[in-house]
Write a protein that holds these residues in place. Structure first.
Motif, PDB file in Angstrom:
ATOM      1  N   LYS A   5     163.213  15.622 119.310  1.00 34.44           N
ATOM      2  CA  LYS A   5     163.973  16.541 118.459  1.00 34.44           C
ATOM      3  C   LYS A   5     163.183  16.820 117.194  1.00 34.44           C
ATOM      4  CE  LYS A   5     168.376  16.895 115.953  1.00 34.44           C
ATOM      5  NZ  LYS A   5     169.551  16.117 115.484  1.00 34.44           N
ATOM      6  N   SER A   6     163.146  18.093 116.801  1.00 34.94           N
ATOM      7  CA  SER A   6     162.380  18.475 115.621  1.00 34.94           C
ATOM      8  C   SER A   6     163.281  18.650 114.406  1.00 34.94           C
ATOM      9  CB  SER A   6     161.620  19.784 115.876  1.00 34.94           C
ATOM     10  OG  SER A   6     162.502  20.889 115.738  1.00 34.94           O
ATOM     11  N   VAL A   7     162.659  18.805 113.257  1.00 38.00           N
ATOM     12  CA  VAL A   7     163.381  19.055 111.996  1.00 38.00           C
ATOM     13  C   VAL A   7     164.228  20.317 112.114  1.00 38.00           C
ATOM     14  CG1 VAL A   7     163.074  19.625 109.550  1.00 38.00           C
ATOM     15  CG2 VAL A   7     161.629  17.890 110.603  1.00 38.00           C
ATOM     16  N   THR A   8     163.712  21.317 112.822  1.00 44.58           N
ATOM     17  CA  THR A   8     164.371  22.625 112.909  1.00 44.58           C
ATOM     18  C   THR A   8     165.217  22.796 114.174  1.00 44.58           C
ATOM     19  OG1 THR A   8     162.327  23.486 113.860  1.00 44.58           O
ATOM     20  CG2 THR A   8     162.643  23.784 111.486  1.00 44.58           C
ATOM     21  N   ASN A   9     165.601  21.668 114.797  1.00 47.64           N
ATOM     22  CA  ASN A   9     166.460  21.676 115.991  1.00 47.64           C
ATOM     23  C   ASN A   9     165.800  22.258 117.239  1.00 47.64           C
ATOM     24  OD1 ASN A   9     168.658  20.423 114.714  1.00 47.64           O
ATOM     25  ND2 ASN A   9     169.304  22.377 113.835  1.00 47.64           N
ATOM     26  N   TYR A  10     164.491  22.250 117.274  1.00 49.69           N
ATOM     27  CA  TYR A  10     163.811  22.410 118.550  1.00 49.69           C
ATOM     28  C   TYR A  10     164.060  21.136 119.354  1.00 49.69           C
ATOM     29  CZ  TYR A  10     160.431  26.337 118.065  1.00 49.69           C
ATOM     30  OH  TYR A  10     159.825  27.554 117.978  1.00 49.69           O
TER      31      TYR A  10
END
Length: 313
Positions: A262-267
């Protein structure tokens, strides 16, 4: 390859430091037979290497994946570039893909300035062939062990806390982590010889690193193509909503999924194993239909992982 070989792979993928005696007892074959089978699995390229899973957040590190797409270039030239990137200390893994991106580079860093420097170095190495780049900062991972029957998978979980508790390993523990990152199956006795210390001290410090969850596990890098699988990486671009957690829960329970990041930007970067293109397409469509918060997706096929190991310098 028979049932015993499959069981050996499953056991080592849950814990690649398991001693031969424990594998022998479980499978009911001699230690010599187990050792020979493991050697055969490597020589037949069904297995590539072992790797160490650490909670890098506890070591004061962050992680980003740098994706690059290239203008047309020949394989030999690309492999030269990959060889240069692999030498960078802050790079944990490098993989090439077929799809929207040609290369992915996992970077560990302490500060934004350090990340920027590594990205700049990679851009310098590849500058004449770069078409597009994308840097994605990661905050959470679920890494699953591989099961042929998909019944009892282990989940190695790494997550960034709002106020992370930083662990400061002792100088000896740092050296032990470095040894284990090179080969998690290295025995405590071998590590002790290299570090000029006692095997008891090495075992004690490994247990401490496991207890405070700096070390989360020991895994295999498996050549999935030898077992009839393709390795896909799917980008799900998601809106932040209550559905996001439900989506992650469903992915965790999906036996095709081997990694969720999971990424910071909700990827969400989702690694899956599949048999053919129709199955991959079906997987993506199934999730896009069920979860309205997925507004875009990209699909990559992993061709080869060229380097794999935590950044512990």
């Amino acid at each position: 390859m028979d049932k015993s070989d499959r069981k050996i792979i499953e056991m080592l993928d849950k814990n690649s430091r398991l001693p031969l005696s424990k594998i022998s007892k479980e499978i009911r074959l001699s230690k010599q037979s187990i050792a020979r089978r493991i050697d055969d699995l490597y020589s037949s390229k069904k297995l590539f290497s072992y790797y160490l899973i650490v909670d890098y957040f506890k070591l004061g590190l962050n992680n980003a994946v740098f994706f690059l797409s290239f203008n047309k270039t020949d394989k030999e030239r690309l492999h030269e570039k990959i060889g240069e990137i692999k030498k960078l200390d802050s790079v944990a893994w490098v993989a090439d893909f077929f799809g929207d991106y040609d290369l992915g580079v996992s970077i560990f860093y302490q500060s934004q300035n350090e990340l920027n420097k590594t990205v700049s170095k990679i851009q310098e190495i590849c500058h004449e062939i770069i078409k597009e780049t994308n840097v994605i900062s990661m905050v959470e991972h679920n890494i699953f062990s591989f099961e042929f029957e998909k019944k009892n998978r282990a989940d190695f979980h790494i997550s960034q806390n709002v106020k992370p508790k930083i662990i400061k390993p002792s100088p000896l523990q740092k050296r032990i982590l470095h040894e284990l990152s090179n080969n998690p199956r290295t025995s405590s006795t071998e590590i002790a010889k290299r570090l000029d210390t006692s095997p008891t001290g090495v075992r004690y410090n490994i247990k401490q690193l496991e207890k405070n969850k700096t070390i989360l596990g020991y895994k295999l890098l498996i050549n999935f193509s030898k077992f009839g699988f393709h390795w896909g990486l799917i980008f799900f671009s998601c809106n932040h909503s209550p559905e996001l957690n439900k989506l992650i829960v469903k992915l965790k329970n999906d036996s095709r999924v081997i990694l969720i990041s999971k990424s910071v930007t909700n990827y969400l970067l989702v690694d899956i194993l599949y048999h053919d293109v129709a199955e991959l397409k079906e997987f993506v469509e199934e999730y896009k239909l069920k979860f309205s918060n997925i507004y875009n997706s990209k699909t990559l096929n992993v061709i080869q992982v060229h380097k794999l190991g935590p950044y512990l310098n």
